[in-house]
Write an enzyme that holds these catalytic residues in place. Structure first.
Site, PDB file in Angstrom:
ATOM      1  N   CYS A 230       0.879  -1.186   0.000  1.00  0.00           N
ATOM      2  CA  CYS A 230       0.000   0.000   0.000  1.00  0.00           C
ATOM      3  C   CYS A 230       0.906   1.223   0.000  1.00  0.00           C
ATOM      4  O   CYS A 230       1.051   1.918   1.001  1.00  0.00           O
ATOM      5  CB  CYS A 230      -0.915  -0.003   1.219  1.00  0.00           C
ATOM      6  N   ALA A 231       1.514   1.483  -1.146  1.00  0.00           N
ATOM      7  CA  ALA A 231       2.644   2.408  -1.210  1.00  0.00           C
ATOM      8  C   ALA A 231       2.260   3.870  -1.027  1.00  0.00           C
ATOM      9  O   ALA A 231       3.061   4.667  -0.547  1.00  0.00           O
ATOM     10  CB  ALA A 231       3.378   2.226  -2.536  1.00  0.00           C
ATOM     11  N   ASP A 254      -0.437   0.320  -5.345  1.00  0.00           N
ATOM     12  CA  ASP A 254      -1.490   1.112  -4.712  1.00  0.00           C
ATOM     13  C   ASP A 254      -2.706   1.141  -5.632  1.00  0.00           C
ATOM     14  O   ASP A 254      -2.564   1.064  -6.859  1.00  0.00           O
ATOM     15  CB  ASP A 254      -1.037   2.534  -4.406  1.00  0.00           C
ATOM     16  N   ASP A 301       1.406  -1.421   4.844  1.00  0.00           N
ATOM     17  CA  ASP A 301       1.019  -0.273   5.671  1.00  0.00           C
ATOM     18  C   ASP A 301      -0.427   0.020   5.301  1.00  0.00           C
ATOM     19  O   ASP A 301      -0.706   0.807   4.398  1.00  0.00           O
ATOM     20  CB  ASP A 301       1.940   0.913   5.389  1.00  0.00           C
ATOM     21  N   CYS A 354      -1.060   3.345  10.923  1.00  0.00           N
ATOM     22  CA  CYS A 354      -0.836   4.549  11.735  1.00  0.00           C
ATOM     23  C   CYS A 354      -2.077   4.795  12.595  1.00  0.00           C
ATOM     24  O   CYS A 354      -2.515   5.926  12.770  1.00  0.00           O
ATOM     25  CB  CYS A 354      -0.498   5.755  10.872  1.00  0.00           C
TER      26      CYS A 354
END
Length: 442
Positions: A230-231, A254, A301, A354
């Site tokens: 998931c760049a 992505d 990510d 995050c």
């Protein structure tokens, strides 16, 4: 612009931001482009004041609603970010008297969600964490009301951290080595780095310290086949490529072409030639499936609520709802499952978000490990320790969790998993694929 006129401009911008139709940074950037007459100092005051209001919106609204009068004017009076003289020139004396009184009042009796301007569901989700006891939740909540520092990653393909630091100092920009990341510099204030030679040449990139640590957890080696699943705009992709010393093959996947397009100019600056950006339709895209069982390492990510980034993106907490969490958790599980299929036996998988919500983090990982017994959890702390990085954790399990109040990074979660070397590969091992035969032309 005179202070009273600047307040009028701020009221217009604040009304646009508080619709929450778009991210606040997008709204502010568009407004500034549409009003080129605004000077640098005026833009700074406007942006900082708007963000201060958004950070404290729930509390400020509560205080302003008890005062009567124009709500937006009272919100700006509470959040105005300028020196005392400018503050006096910007607002009427009676409004400043009210401001001084309410900001000096005892707010300790207010519910914590109101006091720290969090939605109740988010406050409850963070409070319910067993590792945030003893008043630590309030320390975390208070930290989320602060602005984040400006973190840089030094591109070691082009320079050293000491040389980059010296170059920034020559421009009058103070930067200190980070506590954890061996490539990181933390900058004082918010200077315009995009005009510096170091930035233009790709010697430095803006990247939070926690994000830099994800690349260190994946620990890619020269000549390997690696994917950043998931760049996004590619910050972690660039860090991985530098760790690989510009060798091997690094896929940047992505689903959003507009996000991935931001990687291309960064890639050109970086000096990397081993990165292959690939826009995919979804996690089960044919371009992904053709690499099944062939990769050495994969970083996921995953898309998430972003609760760990509230210092940078305070409007997120007002644009999210409690119902978003299970939807995202289902998406995260699907992405993790698809990404795992890319790994060859013995390969390493890093799942990260995050977010600071367990439903998006350890619960997703625990479910995955129950379904995939060929994967085993590795100690994130030990992997970092082998690279001379020691991070204090609140618990003794193998997953890494970073918090703004503990580590002065964004909130991050990461779990490292390794596929069994005895596992049967999804496809027979093959030599490194050509760009066309395995994923098609990006």
């Amino acid at each position: 612009m005179k202070p009273r006129a600047l307040v009028t401009t701020a009221r217009e911008l604040l009304r646009q931001v508080l619709r929450f139709e778009l991210p606040a940074d997008v709204v502010v950037s568009r407004y500034f482009r549409a009003h080129p007459q605004l000077g640098q100092r005026d833009r700074h005051i406007l942006a900082e004041s708007i963000y201060q209001v958004v950070r404290h919106l729930r509390l400020y609204r509560h205080l302003a609603e008890t005062a009567g009068g124009a709500l937006d004017l009272h919100l700006l009076a509470l959040g105005w970010q300028a020196d005392a003289q400018q503050l006096r020139e910007a607002f009427p004396a009676e409004l400043l008297d009210w401001r001084e009184k309410v900001l000096a009042s005892d707010l300790s009796g207010l519910p914590v969600g109101l006091r720290y301007s969090l939605p109740d569901w988010m406050a409850q989700a963070l409070q319910s964490r067993g590792d945030l006891g003893g008043g630590e939740f309030e320390a975390l909540a208070a930290s989320l009301l602060q602005s984040a520092p400006l973190d840089l990653r030094v591109n070691l393909l082009k320079t050293t951290r000491d040389a980059a630091r010296a170059e920034l100092l020559g421009l009058g920009i103070e930067a200190q080595p980070m506590q954890y990341s061996p490539w990181g510099l933390r900058v004082e204030g918010k200077p315009a780095l995009n005009r510096s030679e170091a930035f233009i040449d790709g010697a430095i990139e803006v990247q939070d310290e926690g994000s830099q640590l994800l690349a260190l957890l994946l620990e890619p080696r020269r000549g390997e086949m690696v994917a950043d699943f998931c760049a996004g705009a590619g910050g972690k992709t660039l860090a991985l490529g530098a760790m690989m010393r510009n060798t091997g093959r690094l896929y940047a996947f992505d689903v959003a072409e507009h996000r991935l397009s931001k990687l291309r100019p960064r890639l050109a600056r970086s000096g990397l030639s081993n990165v292959y950006p690939v826009v995919i339709s979804h996690e089960r895209d044919d371009r992904v499936q053709r690499l099944a069982g062939k990769l050495d390492r994969v970083l996921v990510d995953a898309p998430c609520t972003g609760t760990g980034t509230l210092r940078r993106n305070p409007d997120l907490k007002w644009r999210l709802g409690e119902a978003d969490v299970p939807k995202l958790a289902a998406q995260q599980a699907s992405i993790l499952k698809a990404a795992a299929g890319l790994l060859k036996p013995g390969g390493r998988l890093v799942y990260a978000t995050c977010s600071m919500l367990p439903a998006e983090n350890r619960q997703v990982v625990e479910q995955f490990l129950r379904e995939r017994p060929d994967f085993a959890l590795q100690s994130a702390g030990e992997i970092l320790a082998h690279q001379q990085i020691t991070i204090a954790q609140g618990s003794d399990d193998h997953m890494l969790e970073l918090f703004p109040h503990r580590h002065n990074t964004d909130g991050f979660f990461a779990a490292v998993m390794q596929r069994s070397a005895e596992a049967r590969a999804a496809r027979p091992s093959a030599a490194m694929p050509s760009k066309k035969s395995d994923i098609g032309a990006p």
